[in-house]
Design an enzyme around this catalytic site. Sequence first.
Site, PDB file in Angstrom:
ATOM      1  N   ASP A   1       0.840  -1.193   0.000  1.00 31.89           N
ATOM      2  CA  ASP A   1       0.000   0.000   0.000  1.00 31.89           C
ATOM      3  C   ASP A   1       0.880   1.250   0.000  1.00 31.89           C
ATOM      4  OD1 ASP A   1      -2.341   1.523   0.195  1.00 31.89           O
ATOM      5  OD2 ASP A   1      -2.382   1.414   2.380  1.00 31.89           O
ATOM      6  N   HIS A   2       0.625   2.165  -0.892  1.00 28.60           N
ATOM      7  CA  HIS A   2       1.334   3.450  -0.946  1.00 28.60           C
ATOM      8  C   HIS A   2       2.853   3.291  -1.057  1.00 28.60           C
ATOM      9  CE1 HIS A   2      -2.064   6.128  -0.451  1.00 28.60           C
ATOM     10  NE2 HIS A   2      -2.538   5.313   0.470  1.00 28.60           N
TER      11      HIS A   2
ATOM     12  N   HIS B   1      -7.526  10.475   4.500  1.00 30.21           N
ATOM     13  CA  HIS B   1      -6.872   9.461   5.320  1.00 30.21           C
ATOM     14  C   HIS B   1      -7.077   9.782   6.801  1.00 30.21           C
ATOM     15  CE1 HIS B   1      -4.857   7.119   2.277  1.00 30.21           C
ATOM     16  NE2 HIS B   1      -4.287   8.175   1.757  1.00 30.21           N
TER      17      HIS B   1
ATOM     18  N   HIS C   1      -9.536   5.261  -1.153  1.00 27.92           N
ATOM     19  CA  HIS C   1      -8.717   5.364   0.057  1.00 27.92           C
ATOM     20  C   HIS C   1      -9.362   6.370   0.995  1.00 27.92           C
ATOM     21  CE1 HIS C   1      -4.714   3.562  -1.382  1.00 27.92           C
ATOM     22  NE2 HIS C   1      -5.544   3.440  -2.405  1.00 27.92           N
TER      23      HIS C   1
ATOM     24  N   SER D   1     -12.782   6.307   6.154  1.00 31.30           N
ATOM     25  CA  SER D   1     -13.213   6.288   7.552  1.00 31.30           C
ATOM     26  C   SER D   1     -14.122   7.478   7.829  1.00 31.30           C
ATOM     27  CB  SER D   1     -12.007   6.346   8.491  1.00 31.30           C
ATOM     28  OG  SER D   1     -11.152   5.243   8.266  1.00 31.30           O
TER      29      SER D   1
ATOM     30  N   ASN E   1      -9.874   0.666   0.947  1.00 30.80           N
ATOM     31  CA  ASN E   1      -8.861   0.462   1.966  1.00 30.80           C
ATOM     32  C   ASN E   1      -9.430   0.768   3.346  1.00 30.80           C
ATOM     33  OD1 ASN E   1      -7.344   0.303  -0.427  1.00 30.80           O
ATOM     34  ND2 ASN E   1      -5.540   1.173   0.565  1.00 30.80           N
TER      35      ASN E   1
END
Length: 286
Positions: free
Chosen positions: A80-81, A178, A208, A211, A230
Amino acid sequence: MLVTGSDILDVANKHGFAVPAFNISSYSMLRAVVDVCEDKRSPHIIAIHPDELSHIRPAMLTSIIRIAHESPVPTAIHLDHGASYEQVLLAIQSGFTSVMIDKSFAPFEENIAETVRVVNAAHAVGLSVEAELGTIGVSDKYGETGTEEILYTDPDDAARFIDATGADSLAIAIGTRHGLYPAAAKPALRLDLLGEIKSRLGIPLVLHGGSNNSDTEIAGAVHGGINKINISSDIKAAYFNKMREVLQDVHLREPNVIEPPCEAALRECAAQKIDLFVSAGKADLF
Protein backbone atom coordinates in the site's frame (compact mmCIF):
# COMPACT_ATOMS: atom_id res chain seq x y z
CA MET A 1 -5.89 -19.11 -2.50
CA LEU A 2 -3.02 -16.66 -2.92
CA VAL A 3 -3.84 -14.53 -5.97
CA THR A 4 -2.88 -11.23 -7.56
CA GLY A 5 -4.78 -8.02 -7.04
CA SER A 6 -6.18 -8.20 -10.57
CA ASP A 7 -7.41 -11.75 -10.02
CA ILE A 8 -9.68 -10.37 -7.30
CA LEU A 9 -10.50 -6.91 -8.61
CA ASP A 10 -11.44 -8.01 -12.13
CA VAL A 11 -14.13 -10.24 -10.62
CA ALA A 12 -15.30 -7.43 -8.35
CA ASN A 13 -15.46 -5.08 -11.33
CA LYS A 14 -17.50 -7.56 -13.35
CA HIS A 15 -19.96 -8.34 -10.55
CA GLY A 16 -20.29 -4.89 -8.97
CA PHE A 17 -18.89 -5.20 -5.46
CA ALA A 18 -15.89 -3.85 -3.55
CA VAL A 19 -13.10 -5.92 -2.07
CA PRO A 20 -11.91 -4.91 1.41
CA ALA A 21 -8.20 -4.16 1.69
CA PHE A 22 -7.39 -4.39 5.39
CA ASN A 23 -4.13 -2.83 6.62
CA ILE A 24 -2.46 -5.00 9.23
CA SER A 25 0.61 -4.36 11.37
CA SER A 26 0.82 -7.44 13.60
CA TYR A 27 0.22 -11.19 13.49
CA SER A 28 -2.74 -10.78 15.83
CA MET A 29 -4.43 -8.30 13.49
CA LEU A 30 -3.63 -10.51 10.50
CA ARG A 31 -5.31 -13.53 12.06
CA ALA A 32 -8.39 -11.51 12.98
CA VAL A 33 -8.75 -10.22 9.41
CA VAL A 34 -8.24 -13.64 7.82
CA ASP A 35 -10.66 -15.33 10.24
CA VAL A 36 -13.52 -12.89 9.57
CA CYS A 37 -12.98 -12.99 5.80
CA GLU A 38 -13.06 -16.78 5.85
CA ASP A 39 -16.18 -16.79 8.04
CA LYS A 40 -17.96 -14.43 5.65
CA ARG A 41 -16.53 -16.04 2.49
CA SER A 42 -15.16 -12.70 1.37
CA PRO A 43 -12.26 -12.30 -1.04
CA HIS A 44 -9.87 -9.81 0.47
CA ILE A 45 -6.57 -8.01 0.28
CA ILE A 46 -3.97 -7.90 3.04
CA ALA A 47 -2.58 -4.38 2.70
CA ILE A 48 0.76 -3.34 4.19
CA HIS A 49 2.21 0.12 3.69
CA PRO A 50 5.95 0.84 4.05
CA ASP A 51 5.67 2.04 7.67
CA GLU A 52 3.81 -1.15 8.62
CA LEU A 53 6.36 -3.21 6.69
CA SER A 54 9.20 -1.60 8.64
CA HIS A 55 7.42 -2.76 11.82
CA ILE A 56 6.57 -6.35 10.90
CA ARG A 57 9.74 -6.79 8.77
CA PRO A 58 9.78 -8.45 5.34
CA ALA A 59 10.48 -11.83 6.97
CA MET A 60 6.88 -11.97 8.22
CA LEU A 61 5.76 -12.14 4.59
CA THR A 62 6.67 -15.84 4.59
CA SER A 63 3.98 -16.49 7.20
CA ILE A 64 1.42 -14.26 5.48
CA ILE A 65 2.02 -16.03 2.16
CA ARG A 66 1.56 -19.43 3.77
CA ILE A 67 -1.70 -18.34 5.44
CA ALA A 68 -2.97 -17.00 2.12
CA HIS A 69 -2.07 -20.24 0.33
CA GLU A 70 -3.96 -22.28 2.93
CA SER A 71 -7.01 -20.00 3.04
CA PRO A 72 -10.21 -21.16 1.28
CA VAL A 73 -10.95 -17.60 0.10
CA PRO A 74 -9.03 -15.55 -2.50
CA THR A 75 -6.34 -13.45 -0.84
CA ALA A 76 -3.91 -10.94 -2.32
CA ILE A 77 -0.96 -9.40 -0.47
CA HIS A 78 -0.64 -5.75 -1.41
CA LEU A 79 2.00 -3.08 -0.94
CA ASP A 80 0.00 0.00 0.00
CA HIS A 81 1.33 3.45 -0.95
CA GLY A 82 4.70 2.39 -2.27
CA ALA A 83 6.62 5.64 -2.53
CA SER A 84 9.38 4.64 -4.93
CA TYR A 85 10.39 2.16 -7.60
CA GLU A 86 12.90 0.68 -5.15
CA GLN A 87 10.22 0.06 -2.49
CA VAL A 88 8.09 -1.70 -5.07
CA LEU A 89 10.98 -3.93 -6.15
CA LEU A 90 11.58 -4.91 -2.52
CA ALA A 91 7.90 -5.79 -2.18
CA ILE A 92 7.99 -7.93 -5.33
CA GLN A 93 11.11 -9.71 -4.11
CA SER A 94 9.50 -10.25 -0.69
CA GLY A 95 6.43 -12.01 -2.09
CA PHE A 96 3.74 -9.35 -2.48
CA THR A 97 1.27 -10.24 -5.23
CA SER A 98 0.01 -6.70 -5.79
CA VAL A 99 1.76 -3.35 -5.51
CA MET A 100 0.83 0.30 -5.43
CA ILE A 101 2.99 3.13 -6.64
CA ASP A 102 1.79 6.44 -5.27
CA LYS A 103 3.26 9.39 -7.13
CA SER A 104 0.09 11.43 -6.83
CA PHE A 105 2.03 14.40 -5.41
CA ALA A 106 4.44 14.48 -8.30
CA PRO A 107 3.77 16.41 -11.52
CA PHE A 108 1.47 14.55 -13.90
CA GLU A 109 4.18 13.48 -16.35
CA GLU A 110 6.46 12.30 -13.53
CA ASN A 111 3.59 10.25 -12.09
CA ILE A 112 3.15 8.64 -15.50
CA ALA A 113 6.87 7.91 -15.93
CA GLU A 114 7.31 6.33 -12.49
CA THR A 115 4.11 4.33 -12.82
CA VAL A 116 5.26 2.97 -16.19
CA ARG A 117 8.52 1.78 -14.59
CA VAL A 118 6.57 -0.06 -11.89
CA VAL A 119 4.04 -1.50 -14.33
CA ASN A 120 6.82 -2.86 -16.54
CA ALA A 121 8.57 -4.52 -13.59
CA ALA A 122 5.42 -5.95 -11.99
CA HIS A 123 3.80 -7.17 -15.20
CA ALA A 124 7.03 -8.92 -16.15
CA VAL A 125 6.48 -11.29 -13.20
CA GLY A 126 2.69 -11.47 -13.47
CA LEU A 127 1.78 -9.05 -10.68
CA SER A 128 -0.76 -6.22 -10.69
CA VAL A 129 -0.28 -2.50 -10.12
CA GLU A 130 -2.44 0.15 -8.47
CA ALA A 131 -1.65 3.79 -9.16
CA GLU A 132 -3.13 7.01 -7.80
CA LEU A 133 -4.25 10.22 -9.45
CA GLY A 134 -5.47 13.23 -7.53
CA THR A 135 -4.67 13.77 -3.85
CA ILE A 136 -6.63 12.59 -0.85
CA GLY A 137 -6.89 14.78 2.24
CA VAL A 138 -5.36 13.97 5.59
CA SER A 139 -7.37 14.21 8.81
CA ASP A 140 -4.68 13.32 11.33
CA LYS A 141 -0.94 12.69 11.58
CA TYR A 142 -1.38 9.01 10.78
CA GLY A 143 -2.59 9.58 7.23
CA GLU A 144 -0.28 7.68 4.86
CA THR A 145 -0.09 10.48 2.32
CA GLY A 146 -1.98 13.64 1.62
CA THR A 147 -2.45 17.29 2.48
CA GLU A 148 -5.26 19.29 3.98
CA GLU A 149 -6.44 20.04 0.45
CA ILE A 150 -8.25 17.45 -1.67
CA LEU A 151 -7.36 17.65 -5.36
CA TYR A 152 -10.14 15.83 -7.15
CA THR A 153 -9.23 13.40 -9.92
CA ASP A 154 -9.92 14.84 -13.36
CA PRO A 155 -11.67 12.33 -15.69
CA ASP A 156 -9.71 13.48 -18.76
CA ASP A 157 -6.42 13.15 -16.88
CA ALA A 158 -7.47 9.73 -15.61
CA ALA A 159 -8.15 8.47 -19.14
CA ARG A 160 -4.80 9.80 -20.38
CA PHE A 161 -3.03 8.32 -17.37
CA ILE A 162 -4.37 4.79 -17.80
CA ASP A 163 -3.76 4.85 -21.56
CA ALA A 164 -0.15 5.89 -20.93
CA THR A 165 0.68 3.58 -18.00
CA GLY A 166 -1.39 0.41 -18.33
CA ALA A 167 -1.98 0.38 -14.56
CA ASP A 168 -4.46 -2.32 -13.51
CA SER A 169 -6.44 -0.22 -11.03
CA LEU A 170 -6.59 3.42 -10.06
CA ALA A 171 -7.05 5.10 -6.69
CA ILE A 172 -9.06 8.26 -7.24
CA ALA A 173 -9.75 11.35 -5.15
CA ILE A 174 -13.49 12.01 -4.83
CA GLY A 175 -13.65 13.59 -1.38
CA THR A 176 -12.19 11.21 1.18
CA ARG A 177 -9.42 11.74 3.73
CA HIS A 178 -6.87 9.46 5.32
CA GLY A 179 -7.19 8.91 9.04
CA LEU A 180 -10.08 9.50 11.43
CA TYR A 181 -11.99 12.70 10.74
CA PRO A 182 -12.26 15.38 13.43
CA ALA A 183 -15.73 15.73 14.92
CA ALA A 184 -16.41 18.98 13.05
CA ALA A 185 -15.62 17.51 9.64
CA LYS A 186 -18.48 16.79 7.26
CA PRO A 187 -17.12 14.34 4.69
CA ALA A 188 -18.94 14.12 1.40
CA LEU A 189 -18.16 12.02 -1.65
CA ARG A 190 -18.41 13.27 -5.21
CA LEU A 191 -20.38 10.31 -6.54
CA ASP A 192 -21.10 12.24 -9.73
CA LEU A 193 -17.37 12.46 -10.39
CA LEU A 194 -16.96 8.76 -9.64
CA GLY A 195 -19.61 7.92 -12.23
CA GLU A 196 -17.88 10.00 -14.88
CA ILE A 197 -14.46 8.46 -14.20
CA LYS A 198 -15.88 4.93 -14.19
CA SER A 199 -17.62 5.44 -17.51
CA ARG A 200 -14.38 6.70 -19.06
CA LEU A 201 -12.06 4.00 -17.71
CA GLY A 202 -14.02 0.85 -16.98
CA ILE A 203 -11.17 -0.58 -14.88
CA PRO A 204 -11.33 -1.32 -11.13
CA LEU A 205 -11.33 1.88 -9.10
CA VAL A 206 -10.04 2.23 -5.55
CA LEU A 207 -11.21 4.34 -2.61
CA HIS A 208 -8.72 5.36 0.06
CA GLY A 209 -9.52 7.21 3.24
CA GLY A 210 -13.17 6.26 3.75
CA SER A 211 -13.21 6.29 7.55
CA ASN A 212 -16.17 8.24 8.95
CA ASN A 213 -17.96 8.56 5.62
CA SER A 214 -21.56 7.53 6.04
CA ASP A 215 -22.58 3.99 5.16
CA THR A 216 -24.98 5.47 2.62
CA GLU A 217 -22.13 7.25 0.84
CA ILE A 218 -19.89 4.19 0.87
CA ALA A 219 -22.71 2.02 -0.47
CA GLY A 220 -23.23 4.61 -3.20
CA ALA A 221 -19.54 4.47 -4.07
CA VAL A 222 -19.68 0.68 -4.38
CA HIS A 223 -22.77 0.95 -6.57
CA GLY A 224 -21.02 3.63 -8.63
CA GLY A 225 -18.00 1.50 -9.50
CA ILE A 226 -15.53 1.40 -6.60
CA ASN A 227 -14.06 -2.11 -6.45
CA LYS A 228 -11.48 -1.86 -3.65
CA ILE A 229 -11.79 0.06 -0.41
CA ASN A 230 -8.86 0.46 1.97
CA ILE A 231 -9.67 0.01 5.64
CA SER A 232 -6.96 0.95 8.11
CA SER A 233 -7.95 3.56 10.71
CA ASP A 234 -11.31 1.97 11.56
CA ILE A 235 -10.03 -1.51 12.33
CA LYS A 236 -6.96 -0.22 14.14
CA ALA A 237 -9.10 2.06 16.30
CA ALA A 238 -11.40 -0.84 17.16
CA TYR A 239 -8.43 -3.09 18.01
CA PHE A 240 -6.45 -0.63 20.12
CA ASN A 241 -9.42 0.97 21.86
CA LYS A 242 -10.35 -2.48 23.13
CA MET A 243 -6.73 -3.07 24.13
CA ARG A 244 -6.79 0.12 26.22
CA GLU A 245 -9.88 -1.20 28.01
CA VAL A 246 -8.32 -4.60 28.64
CA LEU A 247 -5.08 -3.12 29.94
CA GLN A 248 -6.90 -1.20 32.65
CA ASP A 249 -6.18 -4.38 34.58
CA VAL A 250 -2.48 -3.83 35.18
CA HIS A 251 -1.99 -7.48 36.22
CA LEU A 252 -2.61 -8.82 32.72
CA ARG A 253 0.46 -9.74 30.71
CA GLU A 254 -0.26 -12.85 28.63
CA PRO A 255 -1.11 -12.30 24.94
CA ASN A 256 -3.76 -15.04 25.03
CA VAL A 257 -5.65 -12.96 27.59
CA ILE A 258 -4.99 -9.48 26.19
CA GLU A 259 -5.27 -9.96 22.43
CA PRO A 260 -8.41 -12.11 21.85
CA PRO A 261 -10.85 -9.34 22.94
CA CYS A 262 -9.00 -6.93 20.64
CA GLU A 263 -9.25 -9.37 17.76
CA ALA A 264 -12.98 -9.77 18.42
CA ALA A 265 -13.45 -5.99 18.22
CA LEU A 266 -11.51 -5.86 14.95
CA ARG A 267 -13.56 -8.73 13.50
CA GLU A 268 -16.81 -6.98 14.37
CA CYS A 269 -15.68 -3.82 12.59
CA ALA A 270 -14.34 -5.73 9.59
CA ALA A 271 -17.52 -7.81 9.26
CA GLN A 272 -19.61 -4.65 9.00
CA LYS A 273 -17.35 -3.36 6.23
CA ILE A 274 -17.54 -6.64 4.32
CA ASP A 275 -21.34 -6.51 4.38
CA LEU A 276 -21.35 -2.85 3.36
CA PHE A 277 -19.06 -3.56 0.40
CA VAL A 278 -21.33 -6.43 -0.76
CA SER A 279 -18.31 -8.73 -0.57
CA ALA A 280 -19.75 -11.41 1.72
CA GLY A 281 -20.13 -14.72 -0.06
CA LYS A 282 -18.33 -13.51 -3.18
CA ALA A 283 -15.54 -16.09 -2.73
CA ASP A 284 -17.99 -18.45 -4.43
CA LEU A 285 -17.42 -16.56 -7.70
CA PHE A 286 -13.83 -17.78 -7.92
